[in-house]
Design a protein around this motif. Structure first.
Motif, PDB file in Angstrom:
ATOM      1  N   TYR A 131      -8.137  95.306  21.686  1.00 13.83           N
ATOM      2  CA  TYR A 131      -8.974  94.730  22.655  1.00 13.83           C
ATOM      3  C   TYR A 131     -10.144  93.977  22.153  1.00 13.83           C
ATOM      4  N   ALA A 174      -5.140 100.956  29.491  1.00 14.09           N
ATOM      5  CA  ALA A 174      -6.309  99.779  29.033  1.00 14.09           C
ATOM      6  C   ALA A 174      -7.432 100.404  30.216  1.00 14.09           C
ATOM      7  N   LYS A 202     -11.247  99.034  33.463  1.00 17.21           N
ATOM      8  CA  LYS A 202     -10.186  98.588  32.972  1.00 17.21           C
ATOM      9  C   LYS A 202     -10.359  97.024  32.515  1.00 17.21           C
ATOM     10  N   ILE A 203      -9.427  96.965  31.148  1.00 20.49           N
ATOM     11  CA  ILE A 203      -9.572  95.510  30.789  1.00 20.49           C
ATOM     12  C   ILE A 203      -8.813  94.732  31.599  1.00 20.49           C
ATOM     13  N   ARG A 208      -5.281  91.005  28.810  1.00 23.00           N
ATOM     14  CA  ARG A 208      -4.102  92.020  28.384  1.00 23.00           C
ATOM     15  C   ARG A 208      -2.767  91.152  28.073  1.00 23.00           C
TER      16      ARG A 208
END
Ligand SMILES: C[S@@+](CC[C@H](N)C(=O)[O-])C[C@H]1O[C@@H](n2cnc3c(N)ncnc32)[C@H](O)[C@@H]1O
Length: 293
Positions: A131, A174, A202-203, A208
């Protein structure tokens, strides 16, 4: 031979011959070498796992690991316990600066026809490195007004790979704890993380969508069909392998790099690298190579 009821952490019960068989098996299957000073960790990890599944016979467990179906499943759990998964977001800033200042400009600037950007994180653990790479690339594209190219003509992927299925499961979710992201700069937190609760972040999906995770054993990399990577990050992984294995892995990584692509290793992680196709990138506190042919 049985495990005693005493604390598994304080006693050594496995005989040397069997311990050496474990060392050989792990090196053969994963490439990871356990020198004498790490064998206590190996032994206690095996003992703890055996206790968890109510097994008390060392020899029996060693044979169980070799069984086809159940042995395979157990093997993957054990490998997860025996590998070091320490990682963090923006772990090695000099390598990321190198990415922003040298690698991405070399790949993008003056090349409006780029059709794809393919990045690997080999040994990605729980996803933080993957990430991070996606965020740095996304920022670069925003800064240079290149996001349009990405949406119209160029596909981007950052693929994280690891032998540990448990780590990959976390990576795919994530979701990260506040303590894992407290050092991340505000501008990244605002753009790429959504608060789920006081503790969990959370991403965002928009990041993502570029990110993929897949299980792999770096020793079997030859069998991976995806080739021609633009950038491969392999940091804090090779230290666990013998010099011979490091050489072999390096050779395989280079074969998966396209001409003009970049390989970024952990600074100081391996010494005396020489490869006919590689040229060292001179950058303070980073260890990277450019594939020239
Ligand atoms: C210390 S972490 C490094 C994570 C990340 N690259 C970083 O620098 O923060 C090492 C990772 O390498 C993985 N690993 C160890 N042996 C491997 C192998 N044979 N194939 C693939 N991954 C492996 C481990 O599971 C672990 O998640």
């Amino acid at each position: 031979m049985n495990i005693s009821n005493d604390s598994a952490l304080t006693i050594r019960k496995m005989d040397n011959e069997l311990l050496n068989s474990w060392v050989d098996l792990l090196e053969k299957r994963t490439g990871i070498y356990f020198p004498k000073e790490r064998q206590y960790f190996l032994e206690t990890s095996i003992i703890l796992r055996m206790k968890e599944i109510n097994r008390d016979d060392f020899t029996d467990y060693f044979h169980f690991i070799h069984q086809e179906k159940e042995g395979q499943d157990e093997w993957l759990i054990l490998v997860d316990r025996l590998t070091i998964h320490e990682t963090r977001f923006f772990r090695h800033q000099p390598s990321l600066n190198l990415l922003k200042e040298i690698i991405l400009p070399a790949l993008f600037v003056g090349n409006n026809n780029r059709k794809s950007l393919k990045i690997w994180s080999a040994g990605c653990s729980t996803g933080e490195e993957v990430y991070t790479l996606a965020m740095v690339v996304d920022q670069f594209l925003q800064n240079y007004n290149l996001k349009k190219i990405l949406s119209e003509q160029c596909s981007m992927s950052v693929t994280g790979m690891d032998i540990s299925l448990a780590s990959l499961a976390i990576a795919k979710k994530a979701v990260y704890k506040h303590r894992n992201i407290h050092h991340v700069k505000e501008k990244y937190l605002e753009q790429y993380f959504i608060k789920q609760s006081d503790k969990n972040f959370k991403i965002v999906d928009s990041l993502r969508q570029y990110v993929f995770f897949t299980p792999f054993n770096i020793m079997d990399i030859k069998n991976i069909v995806i080739h021609s990577m633009d950038i491969i990050f392999c940091q804090n992984v090779l230290i666990y392998f013998t010099k011979d294995k490091q050489k072999k892995i390096l050779q395989n990584l280079v074969e998966h790099l396209r001409t003009g692509g970049y390989l970024v290793l952990g600074a100081g992680e391996i010494l005396n690298i020489s490869h006919v196709d590689l040229e060292k990138v001179i950058y303070l506190n980073a260890l990277a190579f450019h594939r020239k042919k």
